[in-house]
Write an enzyme that holds these catalytic residues in place. Structure first.
Site, PDB file in Angstrom:
ATOM      1  N   LYS A  59      -7.420  -1.517   0.513  1.00  0.00           N
ATOM      2  CA  LYS A  59      -7.080  -0.860   1.776  1.00  0.00           C
ATOM      3  C   LYS A  59      -6.295  -1.806   2.676  1.00  0.00           C
ATOM      4  O   LYS A  59      -5.213  -1.461   3.171  1.00  0.00           O
ATOM      5  CB  LYS A  59      -8.346  -0.398   2.499  1.00  0.00           C
ATOM      6  CG  LYS A  59      -8.057   0.393   3.773  1.00  0.00           C
ATOM      7  CD  LYS A  59      -9.269   0.502   4.669  1.00  0.00           C
ATOM      8  CE  LYS A  59      -9.418  -0.741   5.519  1.00  0.00           C
ATOM      9  NZ  LYS A  59     -10.422  -0.597   6.596  1.00  0.00           N
ATOM     10  N   ASP A  87      -9.112   4.699   4.047  1.00  0.00           N
ATOM     11  CA  ASP A  87     -10.264   4.296   4.853  1.00  0.00           C
ATOM     12  C   ASP A  87     -11.223   5.479   4.949  1.00  0.00           C
ATOM     13  O   ASP A  87     -11.062   6.486   4.255  1.00  0.00           O
ATOM     14  CB  ASP A  87      -9.821   3.806   6.231  1.00  0.00           C
ATOM     15  CG  ASP A  87      -9.238   4.914   7.101  1.00  0.00           C
ATOM     16  OD1 ASP A  87      -9.092   6.065   6.619  1.00  0.00           O
ATOM     17  OD2 ASP A  87      -8.931   4.642   8.276  1.00  0.00           O
TER      18      ASP A  87
END
Length: 261
Positions: free
Chosen positions: A128, A146
């Site tokens: 991420k 996320d």
């Protein structure tokens, strides 16, 4: 919506959703303040388990003290911890920042690497964070998965996966790589403002005809409007107008606008 949606139908619907989100959030960008890849890398590591607003509040002082990997690698742990204390988990985050800064200095000549396979080897950096840095600091397409993106990808019916890496790949197949970075911003913006975790504001959502999860939240338009966050919240019409006109976060803060939820 028919439950027997074909793969082609899903792709077409997904791309329609992206177009609507682009119209809704033409100002969608990374919500962390940064001037270079190192600042974005550090800010993204700090953003774990806290808000971007909180991170943006402390990074000016942090980068004034430690403007580059070399300076941060030489920081006294206690001093670094104190500067980032308000972001939570400050000891672990300080350890990650010291370790990643040292690695960047020792192995990459003080320059943040621009490849996913290198970034994910740095302390505190997963896919991420790596995709955030690649997409926004290097212009390399990436999907930022996320908690908001996971929630919305499943609500939109783009995937039933729960693993972030599998979600990244499944959603990536629905869009052109050139759309990945901006798609990530738009989905996260939508998740923070309208498609909220506990009670989505379905009645104020522009995706009602495209979202199979419509009705999970408040469908009454007036009640849903009261749930909206950030610049879409009631009473923030002037802030929204300025954002749609292209005002930057720095300009808005200078004018006294609060950017919190």
């Amino acid at each position: 919506m028919r439950t027997e949606e074909t793969p082609l139908g899903r792709k077409r619907r997904a791309r329609k959703i992206n177009r609507v989100l682009a119209e809704t959030y033409p100002y969608a960008v990374a919500e962390l303040d940064f001037r270079n890849p190192f600042e974005l890398l550090v800010a993204t590591v700090l953003s774990a388990q806290t808000t971007d607003v909180r991170v943006n509040a402390i990074t000016p002082a942090l980068f004034a003290a430690y403007p580059d990997p070399l300076a941060m690698s030489q920081a006294a742990p206690e001093a670094l911890q104190e500067l980032i204390r308000s972001t939570g988990f400050f000891r672990a985050k300080a350890n990650s920042l010291l370790a990643l800064s040292t690695r960047i200095v020792d192995e990459y000549d003080g320059v943040v690497p621009g490849r996913l396979e290198d970034l994910v080897t740095l302390a505190g950096v997963g896919r991420k964070t790596a995709n955030v840095v690649l997409g926004n600091a290097f212009g390399v397409p990436g999907i930022t998965v996320d908690t908001h993106f996971i929630r919305l990808a499943r609500r939109f019916g783009w995937t039933n996966e729960t693993d972030p890496v599998k979600i990244e790949h499944a959603v990536g197949e629905l869009f052109e790589p050139s759309d990945w970075t901006m798609l990530s911003h738009r989905v996260v913006f939508h998740g923070r403002r309208i498609c909220l975790a506990r009670k989505p504001a379905c009645g104020a959502c522009p995706l009602t005809t495209l979202c199979p999860a419509y009705g999970e939240g408040e469908t009454d338009a007036a009640k849903a409007a009261k749930l909206l966050k950030y610049e879409l919240a009631p009473g923030r019409e002037e802030l929204l107008k300025k954002m749609r006109a292209g005002a930057t976060r720095a300009e808005l803060r200078t004018e006294g606008y609060g950017l919190q939820a």
